[in-house]
Design a protein around this motif. Structure first.
Motif, PDB file in Angstrom:
ATOM      1  N   TRP A 188      -4.911   3.761  -3.604  1.00 16.48           N
ATOM      2  CA  TRP A 188      -4.148   3.926  -2.180  1.00 16.48           C
ATOM      3  C   TRP A 188      -5.779   3.387  -1.236  1.00 16.48           C
ATOM      4  O   TRP A 188      -5.698   2.977  -0.605  1.00 16.48           O
ATOM      5  CB  TRP A 188      -4.193   5.087  -1.807  1.00 16.48           C
ATOM      6  CG  TRP A 188      -3.679   5.329  -0.253  1.00 16.48           C
ATOM      7  CD1 TRP A 188      -3.187   4.195   0.541  1.00 16.48           C
ATOM      8  CD2 TRP A 188      -2.556   6.508   0.001  1.00 16.48           C
ATOM      9  NE1 TRP A 188      -2.566   5.355   1.780  1.00 16.48           N
ATOM     10  CE2 TRP A 188      -2.182   6.483   1.682  1.00 16.48           C
ATOM     11  CE3 TRP A 188      -2.595   7.778  -0.550  1.00 16.48           C
ATOM     12  CZ2 TRP A 188      -1.665   6.920   1.897  1.00 16.48           C
ATOM     13  CZ3 TRP A 188      -1.523   8.554   0.759  1.00 16.48           C
ATOM     14  CH2 TRP A 188      -1.816   8.222   1.650  1.00 16.48           C
TER      15      TRP A 188
ATOM     16  N   ARG B 116      -5.532  -0.657   0.069  1.00 15.76           N
ATOM     17  CA  ARG B 116      -6.357  -0.393   1.871  1.00 15.76           C
ATOM     18  C   ARG B 116      -7.564  -0.763   2.537  1.00 15.76           C
ATOM     19  O   ARG B 116      -7.627  -1.968   2.924  1.00 15.76           O
ATOM     20  CB  ARG B 116      -6.415   1.126   2.273  1.00 15.76           C
ATOM     21  CG  ARG B 116      -5.028   2.029   2.100  1.00 15.76           C
ATOM     22  CD  ARG B 116      -4.259   1.440   3.160  1.00 15.76           C
ATOM     23  NE  ARG B 116      -4.712   1.630   4.859  1.00 15.76           N
ATOM     24  CZ  ARG B 116      -4.284   0.463   5.732  1.00 15.76           C
ATOM     25  NH1 ARG B 116      -2.773   0.016   5.891  1.00 15.76           N
ATOM     26  NH2 ARG B 116      -4.420   1.424   7.017  1.00 15.76           N
TER      27      ARG B 116
ATOM     28  N   ALA C 245      -1.108  -6.436  -1.026  1.00 19.40           N
ATOM     29  CA  ALA C 245      -3.028  -5.710  -0.957  1.00 19.40           C
ATOM     30  C   ALA C 245      -3.841  -6.254  -1.744  1.00 19.40           C
ATOM     31  O   ALA C 245      -5.164  -6.393  -1.357  1.00 19.40           O
ATOM     32  CB  ALA C 245      -2.823  -3.956  -1.058  1.00 19.40           C
TER      33      ALA C 245
ATOM     34  N   VAL D  58       1.106  -1.084  -0.266  1.00 24.09           N
ATOM     35  CA  VAL D  58      -0.077  -0.234  -0.277  1.00 24.09           C
ATOM     36  C   VAL D  58       0.949   1.219   0.036  1.00 24.09           C
ATOM     37  O   VAL D  58       0.624   2.375  -0.967  1.00 24.09           O
ATOM     38  CB  VAL D  58      -1.321  -0.003   1.092  1.00 24.09           C
ATOM     39  CG1 VAL D  58      -1.769   1.193   1.373  1.00 24.09           C
ATOM     40  CG2 VAL D  58      -2.144  -0.616   0.983  1.00 24.09           C
TER      41      VAL D  58
ATOM     42  N   GLN E 169      -6.773  -4.866   1.109  1.00 24.66           N
ATOM     43  CA  GLN E 169      -5.822  -5.025   2.800  1.00 24.66           C
ATOM     44  C   GLN E 169      -6.293  -5.375   3.989  1.00 24.66           C
ATOM     45  O   GLN E 169      -6.854  -6.530   4.574  1.00 24.66           O
ATOM     46  CB  GLN E 169      -5.206  -4.151   2.674  1.00 24.66           C
ATOM     47  CG  GLN E 169      -3.548  -5.145   3.753  1.00 24.66           C
ATOM     48  CD  GLN E 169      -2.746  -3.608   4.238  1.00 24.66           C
ATOM     49  OE1 GLN E 169      -2.904  -2.686   4.570  1.00 24.66           O
ATOM     50  NE2 GLN E 169      -1.308  -4.116   3.570  1.00 24.66           N
ATOM     51  N   HIS E 170      -8.031  -4.709   4.039  1.00 27.30           N
ATOM     52  CA  HIS E 170      -8.049  -5.048   5.385  1.00 27.30           C
ATOM     53  C   HIS E 170      -9.493  -6.153   5.062  1.00 27.30           C
ATOM     54  O   HIS E 170      -9.444  -6.316   6.486  1.00 27.30           O
ATOM     55  CB  HIS E 170      -9.446  -3.706   5.872  1.00 27.30           C
ATOM     56  CG  HIS E 170      -8.534  -2.351   6.380  1.00 27.30           C
ATOM     57  ND1 HIS E 170      -8.933  -1.305   5.619  1.00 27.30           N
ATOM     58  CD2 HIS E 170      -7.007  -2.214   6.940  1.00 27.30           C
ATOM     59  CE1 HIS E 170      -7.937  -0.287   6.781  1.00 27.30           C
ATOM     60  NE2 HIS E 170      -6.483  -1.810   7.058  1.00 27.30           N
TER      61      HIS E 170
END
Length: 233
Positions: free
Chosen positions: A90, A94, A111, A42, A97-98
């Motif tokens: 971005w 993110r 990611a 990221v 990834q979360h």
């Protein structure tokens, strides 16, 4: 001259040519972002944004009275759009990834999982590449940009590649190769030597990145397919 003005205008002489330090530093940030993208991290996005801001001022050489007093409006304009698309990438990375971590993935996992754009994605890429290049070339030529057709393709191709990276499309590496093939001669002819050298370095990075992402697609997609088949069994 204040310290900030000195940093902004600082140059180094290489082979008899005055080169802005911020062109060198901006390109190094760009290279670091490419490496981060290859590793699917990221942090590649904010690092790239810093480089975009620096290079925006570099490519407006006539406006900012730099040693390379040639305005490349496509090169400068793409830095602005890079920032916009990079914010999108971005946020998207993110979120991915979360979601992966919430599903039990490792905290340091990449990611995104690379994937091919598919027929719809290819139509989008081809249409934007052709229509966008023609339209931008006409605009850049009217503005007096150096090498408007080459500048237009670099502008459009770079945006397509960045968008493809945000979507996790493997093809974005191939678009970068096409951008580099046009960018090196253009930048050399316009006197932006550090940027031209970086494009050559990029060429090696993107070829390697394509191989890595394609391999990752085969290795990481297989478990997902197995899981889907098990769920429907």
């Amino acid at each position: 001259m204040g310290p900030l003005a000195w940093l902004f205008d600082a140059t180094v002489t290489i082979a008899g040519h005055d080169i802005l330090w911020r062109e060198i530093v901006g390109n190094l940030f760009g290279l670091a972002s490419a490496v981060g993208g290859l590793r699917r991290r990221v942090w590649a996005w904010p690092v790239g944004i810093v480089g975009n801001v620096l290079l925006f001022t570099v490519f407006l050489g006539g406006v900012f009275h730099t040693p390379q007093a040639t305005d490349l409006y496509g090169q400068a304009g793409r830095q602005v759009f890079f920032v916009i698309v990079s914010v999108y990438g971005w946020v998207r990375w993110r979120q991915s990834q979360h979601a992966a971590q919430a599903a039990g993935g490792a905290p340091d996992a990449p990611a995104v999982v690379p994937r091919w754009a598919g027929p719809r994605g290819w139509v989008l890429i081809g249409t934007v590449a052709v229509v966008g290049t023609v339209a931008c070339a006409l605009v850049f030529r009217a503005l007096g940009s150096w090498g408007p057709w080459a500048d237009a393709w670099i502008f459009v191709g770079s945006l397509l590649a960045t968008y493809g990276m945000a979507r996790g499309w493997i093809e974005f590496w191939l678009i970068w190769i096409a951008v580099d093939a046009v960018g090196v001669p253009l930048l050399l002819s316009a006197g932006y030597y550090p940027s031209a050298v970086l494009y050559l370095v990029y060429a090696g990075v993107v070829v390697y990145g394509f191989v890595v992402w394609r391999r990752a697609r085969r290795e990481e997609a297989a478990p997902a397919v197995d899981a889907q088949q098990a769920a429907h069994a």
